[in-house]
Design a protein around this motif. Structure first.
Motif, PDB file in Angstrom:
ATOM      1  N   ARG A   1       0.609  -1.272  -0.067  1.00 21.48           N
ATOM      2  CA  ARG A   1       0.101  -0.030  -0.118  1.00 21.48           C
ATOM      3  C   ARG A   1       0.846   1.457   0.073  1.00 21.48           C
ATOM      4  O   ARG A   1       0.472   2.399   0.441  1.00 21.48           O
ATOM      5  CB  ARG A   1      -0.957   0.068   1.353  1.00 21.48           C
ATOM      6  N   THR A   2       2.068   1.152  -0.512  1.00 23.47           N
ATOM      7  CA  THR A   2       2.931   2.399  -0.489  1.00 23.47           C
ATOM      8  C   THR A   2       3.191   2.092  -2.381  1.00 23.47           C
ATOM      9  O   THR A   2       3.167   1.450  -2.975  1.00 23.47           O
ATOM     10  CB  THR A   2       4.172   1.951   0.266  1.00 23.47           C
ATOM     11  N   GLU A   3       3.903   3.655  -2.747  1.00 26.51           N
ATOM     12  CA  GLU A   3       3.966   3.662  -3.835  1.00 26.51           C
ATOM     13  C   GLU A   3       5.570   3.633  -4.310  1.00 26.51           C
ATOM     14  O   GLU A   3       5.636   3.147  -5.425  1.00 26.51           O
ATOM     15  CB  GLU A   3       3.702   5.354  -4.384  1.00 26.51           C
ATOM     16  N   ILE A   4       6.552   3.717  -3.419  1.00 32.15           N
ATOM     17  CA  ILE A   4       7.712   3.428  -3.801  1.00 32.15           C
ATOM     18  C   ILE A   4       8.251   2.795  -2.427  1.00 32.15           C
ATOM     19  O   ILE A   4       7.926   2.976  -1.262  1.00 32.15           O
ATOM     20  CB  ILE A   4       8.437   4.832  -4.060  1.00 32.15           C
ATOM     21  N   ILE A   5       9.346   1.734  -2.913  1.00 24.26           N
ATOM     22  CA  ILE A   5      10.069   1.274  -1.792  1.00 24.26           C
ATOM     23  C   ILE A   5      11.278   1.594  -1.580  1.00 24.26           C
ATOM     24  O   ILE A   5      12.296   1.724  -2.507  1.00 24.26           O
ATOM     25  CB  ILE A   5      10.048  -0.533  -2.405  1.00 24.26           C
ATOM     26  N   ALA A   6      11.638   1.743  -0.222  1.00 23.30           N
ATOM     27  CA  ALA A   6      12.808   2.012   0.171  1.00 23.30           C
ATOM     28  C   ALA A   6      13.534   0.925   0.989  1.00 23.30           C
ATOM     29  O   ALA A   6      13.189   0.641   1.726  1.00 23.30           O
ATOM     30  CB  ALA A   6      13.060   3.354   1.011  1.00 23.30           C
ATOM     31  N   TYR A   7      14.364   0.121   0.157  1.00 23.68           N
ATOM     32  CA  TYR A   7      15.059  -0.858   0.951  1.00 23.68           C
ATOM     33  C   TYR A   7      16.161  -0.369   1.837  1.00 23.68           C
ATOM     34  O   TYR A   7      17.096   0.274   1.585  1.00 23.68           O
ATOM     35  CB  TYR A   7      15.768  -1.739  -0.193  1.00 23.68           C
ATOM     36  N   VAL A   8      15.996  -0.674   3.063  1.00 25.27           N
ATOM     37  CA  VAL A   8      16.913  -0.292   4.140  1.00 25.27           C
ATOM     38  C   VAL A   8      17.732  -1.411   4.809  1.00 25.27           C
ATOM     39  O   VAL A   8      17.192  -2.294   5.069  1.00 25.27           O
ATOM     40  CB  VAL A   8      15.993   0.259   5.398  1.00 25.27           C
ATOM     41  N   ILE A   9      19.156  -1.341   4.564  1.00 19.68           N
ATOM     42  CA  ILE A   9      19.977  -2.453   4.611  1.00 19.68           C
ATOM     43  C   ILE A   9      21.354  -1.826   5.430  1.00 19.68           C
ATOM     44  O   ILE A   9      21.650  -0.615   5.473  1.00 19.68           O
ATOM     45  CB  ILE A   9      20.630  -2.796   3.473  1.00 19.68           C
TER      46      ILE A   9
ATOM     47  N   LYS B   1       7.620  -1.783  -9.065  1.00 27.54           N
ATOM     48  CA  LYS B   1       7.702  -0.179  -8.321  1.00 27.54           C
ATOM     49  C   LYS B   1       8.938   0.439  -8.219  1.00 27.54           C
ATOM     50  O   LYS B   1       9.880  -0.313  -8.487  1.00 27.54           O
ATOM     51  CB  LYS B   1       7.120  -0.556  -6.977  1.00 27.54           C
ATOM     52  N   SER B   2       8.869   1.587  -8.270  1.00 28.37           N
ATOM     53  CA  SER B   2      10.040   2.470  -8.334  1.00 28.37           C
ATOM     54  C   SER B   2      10.612   1.997  -6.967  1.00 28.37           C
ATOM     55  O   SER B   2       9.871   1.928  -5.966  1.00 28.37           O
ATOM     56  CB  SER B   2       9.718   3.907  -8.319  1.00 28.37           C
ATOM     57  N   PHE B   3      11.892   1.941  -6.769  1.00 28.16           N
ATOM     58  CA  PHE B   3      12.686   1.923  -5.602  1.00 28.16           C
ATOM     59  C   PHE B   3      13.929   2.701  -5.490  1.00 28.16           C
ATOM     60  O   PHE B   3      14.541   2.903  -6.415  1.00 28.16           O
ATOM     61  CB  PHE B   3      12.853   0.259  -5.231  1.00 28.16           C
ATOM     62  N   PHE B   4      14.541   2.659  -4.133  1.00 33.25           N
ATOM     63  CA  PHE B   4      16.054   3.131  -3.901  1.00 33.25           C
ATOM     64  C   PHE B   4      16.400   2.449  -2.581  1.00 33.25           C
ATOM     65  O   PHE B   4      15.602   1.667  -1.948  1.00 33.25           O
ATOM     66  CB  PHE B   4      16.041   4.708  -3.990  1.00 33.25           C
TER      67      PHE B   4
END
Length: 360
Positions: free
Chosen positions: A270-278, A301-304
């Motif tokens: 239910r979010t538009e952009i995924i931010a992978y936190v590592i 989906k767009s991600f960073f």
């Protein structure tokens, strides 16, 4: 047990340090901050709610006769029994300030009042309108034999949506047979699932204890619970980035991902952009596998990528090799909340990603 009086850092409060585990000491300090220093953690957002809705029943019609007056007559007078009132219906309407967690688990409508003499109808039950966040999806739970199906029923906007209709009132003997009347109809009963279509523009997705909550507290005014042990975050916490030009972006701190559990991925969907936190180079591929196993379409989906705890990284050559091997080097941010490293770059990247998708 040996007790030692310790003065807590940045406070004037003294507490007794015992041989408790660190997690219990952290919990104790949380209680101290809440009650003595007036600190409050941000409330986790509720993006799903199942509600049982029961509309009101219609009132019964009655059998009544007009009085004869002063002169005597044999038998009843003319029929004048009124109809019963309509039961209350249940509606939902969109409201930008509404929250799903404020909705009750069961909503019961008001019954109509039974009819009266002198051809007077009973009062109708007052309709109930539920205030629901705009952008909420409604699914009706339908029992189909041994299985249960979820049927899409509507999308909440600023117009009223009928959920359950109240029962009609029964007719009295003024319109029926002089000696008959009707009972009121039973109101509809249904179970609905309310789901937020989008909880935030950006979702922070990563394994437990990688610094997601700390990042959110650095880039927004949200105050999620932060502690040095895993699974501190149990519900999504929303922080809002506010810019000088009036633009605002919502970022969701999601519970830590675990293998075999889909609850966090349901929030991430239910979010538009995924931010992978590592905080190590191996986690990115593992997180992508979790997303693919849950719903492969989410990989589009767009991600960073946010690399945290740079102040604790020993071998920077491994990180340099990781960045050079990725085709998304422009979408990787190196951060350290302790050193305030990369926080402004992260905020700028979030805004750039959101504007590229024309979300706001």
């Amino acid at each position: 047990m040996l007790f030692k009086c310790v003065k807590h850092r940045n406070t004037n409060f003294q507490y007794f340090d015992t041989s408790f585990k660190s997690s219990k000491r952290c919990y104790f300090l949380d209680i101290v901050r809440i009650f003595l220093h007036n600190e409050r953690y941000s409330r986790g957002i509720v993006d799903y709610r199942r509600i049982k809705i029961i509309a009101g029943n219609g009132g019964d019609g009655i059998v009544s006769y007009r009085a004869h007056g002063s002169h005597k007559r044999i038998g009843p007078g003319l029929p004048n029994g009124g109809a019963g009132g309509r039961g209350s219906s249940i509606f939902a309407i969109g409201n930008r300030q509404a929250k799903l967690f404020k909705l009750p688990g069961t909503v019961v409508g008001y019954n109509g009042i039974k009819g009266k003499g002198s051809n007077c109808s009973g009062d109708n039950g007052e309709d109930i309108i539920l205030q629901v966040p705009i952008g909420t999806l409604i699914y009706k739970i339908v029992e189909n034999g041994d299985s249960v199906d979820r049927v899409f029923s509507g999308y909440i906007r600023e117009e009223k949506v009928l959920l359950c209709k109240g029962g009609k009132g029964g007719r009295g003997n003024d319109v029926l047979n002089p000696h008959d009347c009707e009972r009121g109809e039973t109101g509809e009963k249904c179970v609905f699932d309310f789901e937020l279509e989008c909880i935030a523009e950006v979702g922070l997705f990563g394994y437990p204890n990688v610094g997601k909550s700390t990042l959110l507290s650095c880039i927004s005014r949200a105050n999620p619970r932060v502690a040095n042990f895993p699974y501190t975050t149990t519900q999504p916490c929303i922080g809002t980035l506010k810019f000088s030009d009036g633009k605002s972006i919502k970022v969701a701190d999601l519970p830590g991902a675990t293998d075999g559990s889909t609850s966090t991925l349901e929030h991430l969907e239910r979010t538009e952009i995924i931010a992978y936190v590592i905080d190590n180079v191996k986690d990115l591929q593992r997180l992508k596998i979790l997303v693919k196993d849950y719903n492969s379409e989410m990989l589009a989906k767009s991600f960073f990528v946010i690399f945290t705890k740079m102040d604790l990284q020993g071998d920077y050559s491994v990180i340099d090799k990781f960045i050079s091997d990725q085709s998304i080097s422009s979408k990787i941010v190196l951060t350290s909340a302790y050193l305030n490293l990369g926080i402004s770059d992260l905020v700028n990247l979030i805004r750039e990603m959101v504007e590229s998708l024309n979300i706001n």
